[in-house]
Design a protein around this motif. Structure first.
Motif, short mmCIF file in Angstrom:
data_model
loop_
_atom_site.label_atom_id
_atom_site.label_comp_id
_atom_site.label_asym_id
_atom_site.label_seq_id
_atom_site.Cartn_x
_atom_site.Cartn_y
_atom_site.Cartn_z
N UNK A 13 61.53 0.95 65.26
CA UNK A 13 60.24 0.33 65.57
C UNK A 13 59.91 0.45 67.05
N UNK A 14 60.91 0.31 67.90
CA UNK A 14 60.70 0.44 69.34
C UNK A 14 60.30 1.87 69.70
N UNK A 15 60.99 2.82 69.11
CA UNK A 15 60.66 4.23 69.35
C UNK A 15 59.26 4.55 68.85
N UNK A 16 58.89 4.00 67.70
CA UNK A 16 57.56 4.26 67.15
C UNK A 16 56.48 3.62 68.01
N UNK A 17 56.73 2.41 68.51
CA UNK A 17 55.76 1.76 69.40
C UNK A 17 55.56 2.62 70.65
N UNK A 18 56.64 3.14 71.21
CA UNK A 18 56.52 4.00 72.39
C UNK A 18 55.68 5.22 72.09
N UNK A 19 55.91 5.84 70.95
CA UNK A 19 55.13 7.03 70.56
C UNK A 19 53.67 6.68 70.34
N UNK A 20 53.41 5.55 69.70
CA UNK A 20 52.03 5.14 69.41
C UNK A 20 51.26 4.79 70.68
N UNK A 21 51.90 4.08 71.58
CA UNK A 21 51.25 3.71 72.85
C UNK A 21 51.03 4.95 73.71
N UNK A 22 52.00 5.85 73.72
CA UNK A 22 51.87 7.11 74.45
C UNK A 22 50.66 7.89 73.93
N UNK A 23 50.54 8.00 72.61
CA UNK A 23 49.42 8.73 72.01
C UNK A 23 48.08 8.08 72.36
N UNK A 24 48.03 6.75 72.30
CA UNK A 24 46.78 6.03 72.61
C UNK A 24 46.38 6.22 74.06
N UNK A 25 47.34 6.09 74.97
CA UNK A 25 47.04 6.23 76.40
C UNK A 25 46.58 7.65 76.73
N UNK A 26 47.22 8.64 76.12
CA UNK A 26 46.80 10.03 76.34
C UNK A 26 45.41 10.28 75.78
N UNK A 27 45.13 9.74 74.60
CA UNK A 27 43.81 9.92 73.99
C UNK A 27 42.71 9.32 74.88
N UNK A 28 43.03 8.21 75.53
CA UNK A 28 42.06 7.55 76.41
C UNK A 28 42.00 8.19 77.80
N UNK A 29 42.89 9.15 78.05
CA UNK A 29 42.89 9.84 79.33
C UNK A 29 43.43 9.01 80.48
N UNK A 30 44.30 8.06 80.17
CA UNK A 30 44.86 7.20 81.20
C UNK A 30 46.01 7.90 81.92
N UNK A 31 46.13 7.65 83.20
CA UNK A 31 47.25 8.14 83.98
C UNK A 31 48.31 7.04 83.92
N UNK A 32 49.50 7.39 83.39
CA UNK A 32 50.50 6.35 83.16
C UNK A 32 51.91 6.89 83.23
N UNK A 33 52.84 5.95 83.39
CA UNK A 33 54.27 6.21 83.31
C UNK A 33 54.79 5.31 82.20
N UNK A 34 55.57 5.86 81.28
CA UNK A 34 56.12 5.09 80.17
C UNK A 34 57.60 4.80 80.44
N UNK A 35 57.95 3.53 80.44
CA UNK A 35 59.33 3.11 80.68
C UNK A 35 59.84 2.39 79.44
N UNK A 36 61.03 2.76 78.99
CA UNK A 36 61.67 2.09 77.86
C UNK A 36 62.73 1.15 78.42
N UNK A 37 62.53 -0.14 78.20
CA UNK A 37 63.44 -1.16 78.70
C UNK A 37 64.35 -1.58 77.54
N UNK A 38 65.63 -1.20 77.62
CA UNK A 38 66.56 -1.49 76.53
C UNK A 38 67.63 -2.50 76.92
#
Length: 83
Positions: A13-38
């Motif tokens: 679920x955590x991996x899927x959330x990361x993939x989903x948020x990554x896809x949404x941010x890219x679709x919106x054209x946002x400049x971002x850094x994705x960090x996975x806090x484990x």
């Protein structure tokens, strides 16, 4: 630049959330850094009791929910930042 944090143990679920948020941010054209806090201490220090969780720029916005790409895209902060 946005700093997006995905909090969780690294489960599916955590991996899927990361993939989903990554896809949404890219679709919106946002400049971002994705960090996975484990690290469990970092997760609890952030006040998170249920994972997966989503944070943006250090502010926890959603806990215990797997957002779809569409839900993430419509999420209030993404909408505010993209338009």
């Amino acid at each position: 630049m946005l700093k997006i944090q995905i909090y969780g143990s690294g489960c599916d679920k955590c991996k899927q959330l990361a993939a989903n948020v990554d896809a949404a941010a890219k679709k919106l054209g946002l400049e971002f850094e994705l960090e996975k806090v484990t690290d469990i201490n970092a997760i609890t220090d952030a006040g998170i009791m249920m994972t997966p969780a989503l944070g943006i720029n250090g502010k926890v916005l959603c806990t215990g929910k797997l957002l779809s790409p569409d839900e993430a895209e419509k999420y209030r902060l993404f909408r505010k930042l993209s338009g």
